[in-house]
Design an enzyme around this catalytic site. Structure first.
Site, short mmCIF file in Angstrom:
data_model
loop_
_atom_site.label_atom_id
_atom_site.label_comp_id
_atom_site.label_asym_id
_atom_site.label_seq_id
_atom_site.Cartn_x
_atom_site.Cartn_y
_atom_site.Cartn_z
N PHE A 242 0.81 -1.24 0.00
CA PHE A 242 0.00 0.00 0.00
C PHE A 242 0.83 1.27 0.00
CE2 PHE A 242 -1.70 -3.25 2.95
CZ PHE A 242 -2.62 -3.83 2.10
N GLY A 469 -0.36 -7.21 -4.84
CA GLY A 469 -1.69 -7.75 -4.61
C GLY A 469 -2.74 -7.37 -5.65
N ASN A 605 -9.61 -7.12 -16.03
CA ASN A 605 -10.13 -8.32 -15.38
C ASN A 605 -11.12 -7.89 -14.29
OD1 ASN A 605 -10.51 -10.47 -13.51
ND2 ASN A 605 -8.64 -11.44 -14.21
N PRO A 606 -12.41 -8.03 -14.55
CA PRO A 606 -13.42 -7.53 -13.61
C PRO A 606 -13.34 -8.17 -12.23
CG PRO A 606 -14.46 -8.28 -15.66
CD PRO A 606 -13.01 -8.65 -15.74
N LYS A 607 -12.93 -9.42 -12.17
CA LYS A 607 -12.85 -10.11 -10.88
C LYS A 607 -11.72 -9.52 -10.02
CE LYS A 607 -12.53 -14.74 -8.93
NZ LYS A 607 -12.45 -16.17 -9.28
N GLN A 612 -9.75 -5.58 -5.96
CA GLN A 612 -8.88 -4.43 -5.67
C GLN A 612 -9.68 -3.31 -5.00
OE1 GLN A 612 -6.03 -3.48 -5.29
NE2 GLN A 612 -5.18 -2.19 -6.84
N LYS A 675 -7.31 3.25 -16.86
CA LYS A 675 -6.83 4.43 -16.13
C LYS A 675 -6.18 4.10 -14.79
CE LYS A 675 -10.73 7.00 -16.59
NZ LYS A 675 -11.56 8.23 -16.64
N GLY A 676 -6.24 2.86 -14.34
CA GLY A 676 -5.65 2.54 -13.03
C GLY A 676 -6.71 2.60 -11.96
N GLU A 679 -5.47 3.28 -6.11
CA GLU A 679 -5.60 4.29 -5.05
C GLU A 679 -7.05 4.75 -4.92
OE1 GLU A 679 -2.45 5.00 -3.80
OE2 GLU A 679 -1.32 4.20 -5.48
MO1 MOS Z 1 0.61 3.45 -3.64
S1 MOS Z 1 0.38 4.61 -1.91
O1 MOS Z 1 1.51 4.58 -4.58
O2 MOS Z 1 1.61 2.16 -3.19
#
Ligand code: MOS
Length: 713
Positions: A242, A469, A605-607, A612, A675-676, A679
């Site tokens: 994280f 993860g 991957n929707p799952k 996440q 787009k990611g 976070e």
């Molecule tokens: Mo994330 S806080 O950039 O691992």
């Protein structure tokens, strides 16, 4: 040809993890491995007056004890450019280079022994006499200062003003002013940080828990004054991070120092308690938000200030105030950021660093504004939605936030909400609804990937990325399988080794958009190479390879952002809705339901994507209700530095989490269109819960976490 991108396939690395075959940093088996235990400072500031290691040295199994008195002097060369995840000013902690103490928990000695137990026993026998000096440990009592020029350049500056917010606020018919804070939070990942260091002559190999092998290589090369090519970093699995594993922490240097000192490979695993002082944390931050609006709820002026803690030796700053400048349309905005240097270890990014906590303040203030204007909180946000990133005055490369609000409201049943607090009961429980906007800027960096296509119909794809993860292994396998027209079982993706093609930091939600595009580019390059042998393009790639008589084709390619970063702003968006139940007699808050609807671009991957977001929502519940370091100002220590007392949500705290993605594909941002979504998962959750608690109880708890006692008075 069927495609696997977009399919909810199982994680490719899951069997290895479930069966215990996946090897984490501390688990690598090396011949002649010795074990290290770190002894840390008990005082927050001062000097070591005397350190007696005689008993430790004579303890069974102890090979060596290293203190500032006998440690090798390390060059600690400056890096030409600091990585963006590191503090932009100050100087990293120099371990065992002198007697000075800057915080409680600072390493002061390291004991190397034949077993971990012997090392721990040795560390307990070290006797230290401190010359203590007055420490600065209380944020409220300390002087704050603006961030340095370097932080300014990195987008974490002190003050930014647009228009005339003071005049706008003075003239606004509706005003809201709130003061809030969130606790110092710790990452509390399942895997504690660990490093095995192994020297072979002047060459160093590190098995490390890290989100960025290339960064650890560069840092250790500079610390030891050796060439980067003399350092290899291996990190195939990360048991949760994280943000705590973005930089190379002092214990990595300690492990390398110890290994060189004893001439053997050394394992250094932080204890759980040490993870509260030897790696970073989300800094305690106080914020103030003033909003001025017209009677229709349109924002006229915004002033948002934040004051955050950093350490005495490094200036760690966050983008806490950036969302306020980008998310809602307003011509008059001032943001003001200050830092307070304390005798503590340096903070670091923790999921949604700055953004999640800045949004926390903004979204709690927006909730209060909605109430004052007499407008539905969703409608207030729609009315103020910014069609451009006004901070950079650029259009969004994509923005489906309106759809997120719409779908989220429907799925949640937002129309059942009563704007008046304390209106819905279930027996003794007070029921409340709350919502907030989620937002996180999308970035990508240059990345490289290598594809080896084999005539036997399999492929090996490699990039020095990381997977803490979120599913990097799985997503990359899917992308390569489609691009090479192979089944996923025939594709093997490897990461986490500096010997592989370079990849950027596994942080800031950039991995998919960075490494993913590199993987696809490398697969395309394979296709191009084979095109000459099959002009029809109809024969499967591995068959072309077979016919050509080659065993294997190796291709490397890179992908990088382009001019679109100057002409567009990119971000992921979402809306989060929470239901809470509060027991007014005991102050207990439960979260039976969270609905989150997101625009994250294309979902590979929707799952994995859902899981996440679920993880981030759980973190958000923790931020809202549970997570906080108990900081003792007299001692300068976190008193609950263990998983029994540092509370994170467990299964019993987490009920129905509903995650939806609206249709979206951002081909301007990058060819993949993703787009990611890392976070953003934690962004908006805590304020949605806090707003729901107000709706349930009529109490606006501004200082998170919302502990039971805060609801009792
Ligand atoms: Mo994330 S806080 O950039 O691992």
């Amino acid at each position: 040809m069927t495609t696997v991108v977009g399919e909810p396939i199982d994680r490719v690395e899951a069997p290895a993890k479930v069966m215990g075959v996946a090897v984490y940093a501390a688990e690598f088996v090396l011949r002649d491995l010795a074990y290290a235990a770190v002894c840390v400072s008990e005082i927050p500031r001062g000097r070591i007056a005397a350190i007696d290691v005689t008993a430790a040295e004579q303890a069974p199994g102890v090979i060596a004890v290293i203190t500032h008195e006998n440690a090798a002097r390390l060059p600690y060369h400056q890096r030409a450019k600091r990585p963006v995840v590191d503090p932009q000013d100050g100087e990293r902690l120099h371990v065992l280079q002198g007697p000075e103490i800057l915080f409680a928990g600072q390493p002061v000695a390291i004991v190397i022994a034949e077993t971990q137990e012997q090392a721990d026993q040795g560390a307990a026998l070290i006797d230290i006499n401190y010359a203590q000096e007055p420490a600065i440990t209380a944020l409220r009592a300390a002087q704050s200062h603006p961030p340095s020029e370097h932080n300014e350049e990195a987008g974490r500056g002190g003050e930014v003003t647009q228009g005339d917010p003071d005049a706008a606020l003075a003239a606004a018919p509706v005003r809201v002013s709130i003061t809030c804070s969130h606790a110092r939070e710790h990452h509390a990942a399942m895997e504690p940080h660990a490093t095995i260091a192994h020297w072979d002559g002047d060459c160093l190999t590190l098995y490390d828990k890290t989100q960025w092998v290339d960064n650890v290589r560069a840092e250790l090369a500079h610390v030891f004054g050796i060439a980067e090519k003399q350092v290899r970093v291996i990190s195939p699995f990360v048991g949760g991070a994280f943000g705590s594993a973005l930089r190379a922490w002092p214990h990595v240097t300690l492990a390398a120092l110890a290994a060189r000192h004893v001439g053997r490979p050394v394992l250094l695993e932080l204890t759980r308690r040490q993870t509260f002082s030897s790696i970073g944390f989300r800094p305690y931050t106080e914020q103030n938000v003033e909003l001025g609006a017209d009677r229709a709820g349109r924002l006229a002026g915004v002033i948002h200030t934040a004051r955050a803690q950093t350490s005495m030796y490094e200036e760690y700053a966050e983008v806490t105030l950036a969302p306020t400048r980008s998310l809602y349309h307003c011509a008059n905005i001032r943001t003001h950021y200050e830092l307070v240097s304390l005798n503590t270890n340096t903070p670091c990014p923790m999921r949604g660093p700055g953004t999640a906590t800045g949004l926390l303040a903004l979204e709690m203030a927006m909730d209060e504004l909605a109430e004052k204007v007499g407008l539905d909180p969703v409608e207030l946000r729609i009315r103020n939605q910014s069609m451009r990133d006004q901070a950079r005055d650029l259009p969004w490369s994509s923005n489906e936030l309106a759809a997120c609000y719409r779908t989220g409201s429907e799925r949640f049943g937002w129309n059942r909400r009563r704007s008046q607090p304390r209106m819905i009961h279930d027996g003794n429980w007070l029921i409340g609804y709350g919502m907030a906007t989620a937002y996180y800027p999308s970035h990508r960096s240059k990345a490289r990937a290598q594809v080896s296509l084999f005539a036997n119909g399999t492929a090996l794809v490699r990039s020095a990325a990381s997977d803490m993860g979120p599913g990097t292994y799985t997503a990359m396998t899917q992308l390569a399988a489609d691009a090479l027209q192979l089944p996923t079982e025939a594709v093997h993706f490897e990461l986490g080794d500096t010997a592989m093609p370079e990849a950027p930091v596994h942080g800031g939600s950039i991995t998919l958009a960075s490494v993913g595009n590199a993987v696809v580019a490398a697969c395309r390059a394979v296709q191009d190479k084979l095109k000459g042998l099959d002009p029809t393009g109809r024969i499967p790639l591995t068959e072309v390879l077979q016919r050509s008589g080659f065993e294997c084709l190796d291709v490397e390619a890179s992908a990088a952002p382009g001019v679109e970063t100057e002409t567009y702003a990119s971000a992921a968006f979402g809306s989060v809705f929470a239901e809470v139940r509060v027991d007014p007699d005991f102050g207990i808050t439960r979260v039976p339901r969270v609905v989150g609807v997101y625009d994250v671009g294309r979902v590979i991957n929707p799952k994995v994507a859902r899981s996440q977001i679920v993880g981030g929502m759980v973190g958000g519940i923790g931020m809202a209700l549970l997570e906080h370091a108990e900081w003792d100002e007299r001692l300068g220590k976190v008193m609950n530095a263990n998983l029994a007392e540092y509370l994170v949500p467990v299964n019993a705290d987490v009920e129905d989490l509903d995650v939806q993605f609206v249709p979206s594909e951002d081909r301007i941002f990058n060819p993949l269109g993703s787009k990611g979504l890392a976070e953003i998962a934690i962004c908006g959750v805590a304020p949605a819960i806090a707003n729901a608690v107000y709706n349930a109880t009529g109490k606006r708890v501004r200082h998170l976490p919302i502990l039971p006692e805060k609801l009792l008075h």
